[in-house]
Design a protein around this motif. Structure first.
Motif, PDB file in Angstrom:
ATOM      1  N   GLY A 109     -88.597  94.996  34.200  1.00  0.00           N
ATOM      2  CA  GLY A 109     -87.294  94.374  34.012  1.00  0.00           C
ATOM      3  C   GLY A 109     -86.648  94.789  32.709  1.00  0.00           C
ATOM      4  N   MET A 135     -80.734  91.487  38.726  1.00  0.00           N
ATOM      5  CA  MET A 135     -81.597  91.482  37.542  1.00  0.00           C
ATOM      6  C   MET A 135     -82.844  90.619  37.785  1.00  0.00           C
ATOM      7  SD  MET A 135     -82.086  92.307  34.288  1.00  0.00           S
ATOM      8  CE  MET A 135     -80.515  92.715  33.516  1.00  0.00           C
ATOM      9  N   ASN A 138     -85.133  92.244  40.138  1.00  0.00           N
ATOM     10  CA  ASN A 138     -85.784  93.372  39.480  1.00  0.00           C
ATOM     11  C   ASN A 138     -87.055  92.943  38.760  1.00  0.00           C
ATOM     12  OD1 ASN A 138     -85.919  96.128  38.412  1.00  0.00           O
ATOM     13  ND2 ASN A 138     -85.380  95.183  36.472  1.00  0.00           N
ATOM     14  N   PHE A 139     -87.003  91.812  38.062  1.00  0.00           N
ATOM     15  CA  PHE A 139     -88.178  91.297  37.369  1.00  0.00           C
ATOM     16  C   PHE A 139     -89.272  90.923  38.371  1.00  0.00           C
ATOM     17  CE2 PHE A 139     -85.217  90.697  33.834  1.00  0.00           C
ATOM     18  CZ  PHE A 139     -86.014  91.018  32.746  1.00  0.00           C
TER      19      PHE A 139
END
Length: 227
Positions: A109, A135, A138-139
């Protein structure tokens, strides 16, 4: 058996207290520093009692000939590293899955946020194409992919045929799946939900995530990841 082990534990603890009182000031300080280091390294109290029992006996014998703890075991850091690397004192060389996923997710991330933010900053200076939901995904997905890859590293399964091929397939499919989900979220989710973030926000998130990765890796003694 449990009772027997408990009795042995109590006996070793009592013996350690008596032995500790026989140490020189220098050796006493060494053992206190080692204790703090092993606690930080997540070595259980039961294992520390066993380790100290053997060490204290050796130190007291060494004191008779003028030897110090450092001369016998090296520096506190060296002794700590030896104990953390020892299979006897580290039941597994790998942390729990959630820890590896946390470590990998924060790293991936952070990298993605920094790359996106810096690219937008150097470019037009406008908001990045990555929204807040993208976002977050994504992590999460990045951490899951790192976990899968770390579990299928070739050297984790020595002697098993096809483990290298499996590693290639898992890592490739994992990365492709990750990128597909990221791209799909950016293309399909409306900007009213997947709110776009500026270059500065992306960079700040990346730096914070990387700092958190370093902190938790040390705090939780995370082992078995890719980085």
């Amino acid at each position: 058996m449990v009772v027997e082990n408990t009795n042995e534990q109590i006996t070793a603890q009592e013996e350690n207290k008596e032995l500790f009182g026989q140490l020189t000031k220098r050796n006493e300080q060494y053992m206190m520093s080692l204790d703090k280091a092993l606690i930080a390294g997540n070595i259980s109290e039961e294992k520390r009692v066993i380790i100290y029992n053997e060490m204290l006996k050796n130190l007291i014998n060494g004191q008779k000939s003028g030897q110090t703890a450092r001369q016998i075991y090296g520096t506190v850091t060296e002794r700590t590293n030896d104990l953390l690397a020892s299979p006897k004192d580290n039941d597994t060389g790998r942390s729990e899955d959630w820890k590896i996923m946390l470590d990998g997710g924060l790293l991936m991330g952070a990298m993605f946020a920094l790359i996106t933010g810096i690219s937008a900053f150097i470019g037009s200076g406008q908001g990045s194409e990555m929204g807040i939901i993208t976002m977050i995904l994504n992590f999460i997905i990045g951490g899951f992919v790192i976990l899968l890859i770390s579990k299928n590293l070739p050297n984790k399964n020595k002697g098993k045929k096809g483990n290298t091929l499996r590693y290639i397939l898992v890592s490739t499919s994992g990365m492709l799946g990750w990128m597909f989900i990221m791209t799909a979220s950016m293309a399909l989710l409306p900007s009213s939900i997947n709110i776009l973030m500026s270059a500065g926000v992306n960079i700040a998130i990346g730096v914070t995530a990387f700092a958190a990765k370093m902190y938790f890796k040390r705090k939780l003694n995370i082992r078995g990841g890719l980085f």
